[in-house]
Scaffold this motif. Structure first.
Motif, mmCIF file in Angstrom:
data_model
loop_
_atom_site.group_PDB
_atom_site.id
_atom_site.type_symbol
_atom_site.label_atom_id
_atom_site.label_comp_id
_atom_site.label_asym_id
_atom_site.label_seq_id
_atom_site.Cartn_x
_atom_site.Cartn_y
_atom_site.Cartn_z
ATOM 1 N N MET A 14 0.540 -0.888 -0.700
ATOM 2 C CA MET A 14 -0.471 -0.070 0.002
ATOM 3 C C MET A 14 1.437 1.026 0.216
ATOM 4 O O MET A 14 1.634 1.146 1.166
ATOM 5 C CB MET A 14 -0.489 -0.135 1.573
ATOM 6 C CG MET A 14 -1.949 1.600 0.985
ATOM 7 S SD MET A 14 -2.976 0.957 2.588
ATOM 8 C CE MET A 14 -4.025 -0.014 2.298
ATOM 9 N N VAL A 15 1.258 1.817 -1.393
ATOM 10 C CA VAL A 15 2.302 3.049 -1.290
ATOM 11 C C VAL A 15 1.292 4.330 -1.882
ATOM 12 O O VAL A 15 0.165 4.192 -2.365
ATOM 13 C CB VAL A 15 2.399 2.113 -2.741
ATOM 14 C CG1 VAL A 15 3.954 3.500 -3.160
ATOM 15 C CG2 VAL A 15 3.229 1.011 -2.399
ATOM 16 N N LEU A 16 2.340 5.495 -1.318
ATOM 17 C CA LEU A 16 2.028 6.707 -2.088
ATOM 18 C C LEU A 16 2.988 6.702 -3.098
ATOM 19 O O LEU A 16 3.651 6.387 -3.683
ATOM 20 C CB LEU A 16 2.585 7.343 -1.160
ATOM 21 C CG LEU A 16 2.412 9.490 -1.109
ATOM 22 C CD1 LEU A 16 1.353 9.473 -1.708
ATOM 23 C CD2 LEU A 16 3.888 9.901 -0.386
ATOM 24 N N ASP A 17 1.912 6.862 -4.029
ATOM 25 C CA ASP A 17 2.392 7.458 -5.850
ATOM 26 C C ASP A 17 2.532 8.738 -5.913
ATOM 27 O O ASP A 17 1.968 9.110 -5.910
ATOM 28 C CB ASP A 17 1.859 6.921 -6.897
ATOM 29 C CG ASP A 17 1.616 5.256 -6.814
ATOM 30 O OD1 ASP A 17 3.461 4.467 -6.314
ATOM 31 O OD2 ASP A 17 1.049 4.516 -8.350
ATOM 32 N N ILE A 18 4.362 8.993 -5.943
ATOM 33 C CA ILE A 18 4.307 10.365 -6.680
ATOM 34 C C ILE A 18 4.893 10.251 -8.768
ATOM 35 O O ILE A 18 5.652 9.396 -8.799
ATOM 36 C CB ILE A 18 5.158 10.670 -6.068
ATOM 37 C CG1 ILE A 18 5.489 11.329 -4.654
ATOM 38 C CG2 ILE A 18 6.382 12.001 -6.395
ATOM 39 C CD1 ILE A 18 6.949 11.275 -4.082
ATOM 40 N N LEU A 77 6.674 3.547 11.214
ATOM 41 C CA LEU A 77 7.159 3.101 10.196
ATOM 42 C C LEU A 77 6.584 3.736 9.465
ATOM 43 O O LEU A 77 6.037 5.431 9.389
ATOM 44 C CB LEU A 77 6.868 1.452 9.709
ATOM 45 C CG LEU A 77 5.351 1.684 9.517
ATOM 46 C CD1 LEU A 77 4.829 1.938 8.345
ATOM 47 C CD2 LEU A 77 4.649 1.102 10.770
ATOM 48 N N LYS A 78 7.603 3.905 8.292
ATOM 49 C CA LYS A 78 6.779 4.868 6.906
ATOM 50 C C LYS A 78 6.604 4.688 6.165
ATOM 51 O O LYS A 78 6.638 2.972 5.549
ATOM 52 C CB LYS A 78 8.094 5.804 6.310
ATOM 53 C CG LYS A 78 9.283 6.640 7.784
ATOM 54 C CD LYS A 78 10.592 6.684 7.158
ATOM 55 C CE LYS A 78 11.550 7.856 8.334
ATOM 56 N NZ LYS A 78 12.770 8.659 7.438
ATOM 57 N N THR A 79 5.838 4.989 5.247
ATOM 58 C CA THR A 79 4.944 4.711 4.790
ATOM 59 C C THR A 79 6.182 3.940 3.126
ATOM 60 O O THR A 79 6.437 5.233 2.958
ATOM 61 C CB THR A 79 3.816 5.796 4.204
ATOM 62 O OG1 THR A 79 2.325 5.597 5.337
ATOM 63 C CG2 THR A 79 2.758 4.692 2.937
ATOM 64 N N ALA A 80 5.567 3.976 2.314
ATOM 65 C CA ALA A 80 6.137 3.026 1.234
ATOM 66 C C ALA A 80 5.651 4.187 0.661
ATOM 67 O O ALA A 80 4.642 4.650 -0.491
ATOM 68 C CB ALA A 80 5.493 1.518 0.769
ATOM 69 N N VAL A 81 7.170 4.424 -0.785
ATOM 70 C CA VAL A 81 7.016 5.163 -1.500
ATOM 71 C C VAL A 81 7.603 5.305 -2.975
ATOM 72 O O VAL A 81 8.339 4.723 -2.969
ATOM 73 C CB VAL A 81 6.937 7.119 -1.490
ATOM 74 C CG1 VAL A 81 7.458 8.090 -1.946
ATOM 75 C CG2 VAL A 81 6.860 7.544 0.001
#
Length: 373
Positions: A14-18, A77-81
């Motif tokens: 589950m990722v933040l997409d840029i 944790l840091k969100t996956a990007v």
């Protein structure tokens, strides 16, 4: 059985997409004018969203951070990007993924907390963002749930070697396919794919001839269905089982709703009798390959098309459609994703989707079938 306990399970990123899209041709070692957008992403998350929008409610297992992009949050944790760069035509040119948090926090212990739900699922999709330990925990034999392996990337696709015997479905592109076969044979025995360099002049049969050795490696390692995704050339479905044998892989008692809106919309346009005759053998150890062509589309962005293809197939299988119908729906779902700027369309028009699926289904053809003699 409660419907919440019959949802397909989706485990992975589950990722933040840029998304950075150039408005003019880019130059190396220089910034380029364009547009930068943030959106929800991740292979597993995109597939789960597609499932939901096609009427199949999934159960997703993942992790995000206590940060700007976090939803279900963990403070440590840091969100996956993932940052993807696109050219002026919407084609992906490069990307950088920072998804270590998925490997670190989607642990075997976290996955095992959902064991009762997993056991009741008709199918489980795992993406290769998971660690080897988490993949193994997801694919436990005692769950009794067929597993769909989504390779994610060439580098991560090799992780299939740790769980191959538990995998029922796999959906690599041509490069991931070769990487998976190399990992399973413990050597670099497959050369570069020449067909890709001459896409406009090569036939699907010539491509299959190049891919066949790698495909047979996966089938020989007990993966029952290999769906090779080919972007604008569609997809090739390969198996040693006939199309009517799919119910032996999925537990029919766990199918969510065999008379869903998706099922009703598609069956009229994709008649089952087309592939239940002697055109394809019904069972046995003789491999076949079926090509499903892509549909023409004006490209908005390609980033979510492959994920929506898989999501469309999974939603269709869970609705009671067979594998041939389901792949046709997947191709149609991918077309809808290509037309938009987001990873997954805001909504699907089921009538239009079914029409597109019917066009793909009727144009599908056998590109290889080994003699049964």
């Amino acid at each position: 059985m409660d419907q919440v306990n019959r949802m397909p399970i989706v485990v992975g990123g589950m990722v933040l997409d840029i998304h950075a899209t150039a408005s003019v041709p880019s130059s190396s070692k220089s910034t380029t004018p364009g547009k930068i957008e943030y959106m929800h992403g991740g292979v597993a998350r995109n597939i789960a969203e597609c499932l939901l929008k096609l009427g199949t409610k999934p159960y997703m297992i993942s992790a995000v951070g206590y940060d700007m992009a976090g939803i279900l949050r963990g403070r440590d944790l840091k969100t996956a990007v993932v940052c993807n760069m696109f050219d002026v035509d919407g084609e992906l040119t490069a990307g950088v993924a920072s998804v270590e948090s998925i490997e670190q926090y989607v642990t075997p212990q976290w996955i095992q907390r959902f064991e009762p739900i997993v056991r009741s699922a008709p199918v489980m999709l795992v993406d290769a963002n998971l660690s080897l330990e988490a993949l193994s925990a997801s694919c436990r034999t005692e769950f009794g749930v067929p597993v769909w392996f989504e390779p994610v990337s060439v580098a991560k696709s090799k992780r299939v070697a740790s769980v191959t015997k538990h995998v029922t479905f796999a959906s690599p592109n041509e490069h991931e396919l070769v990487a998976m076969a190399e990992a399973l044979t413990h050597g670099n025995v497959f050369g570069p794919i020449q067909w890709v360099q001459n896409k406009n002049s090569g036939s699907i049969e010539s491509l299959f001839k190049e891919l066949k050795p790698a495909i047979l490696v996966l089938l020989d390692k007990s993966i029952k269905f290999v769906l090779v995704t080919l972007g604008p050339q569609g997809a090739i479905l390969c198996s040693r089982l006939g199309p009517t044998s799919l119910n032996e892989c999925l537990n029919g008692a766990k199918i969510i709703d065999a008379r869903s809106e998706l099922f009703e919309a598609v069956t009229g346009r994709c008649p089952t009798h087309r592939y239940t005759s002697s055109t394809l053998h019904k069972r046995g150890s003789h491999p076949f390959a079926m090509h499903f062509p892509a549909l023409p589309a004006t490209v908005g962005r390609v980033s979510g098309a492959g994920d929506c293809l898989v999501g469309g197939v999974l939603a269709s299988l869970c609705s009671g459609l067979n594998i041939m119908q389901s792949v046709a729906v997947g191709i149609a779902a991918a077309k809808a994703a290509i037309l938009v700027k987001t990873n997954v369309p805001h909504q699907y028009d089921l009538a239009a989707l079914a029409d597109d699926a019917g066009a793909v289904y009727n144009a599908a053809r056998v590109v290889f079938q080994e003699s049964q003699l």
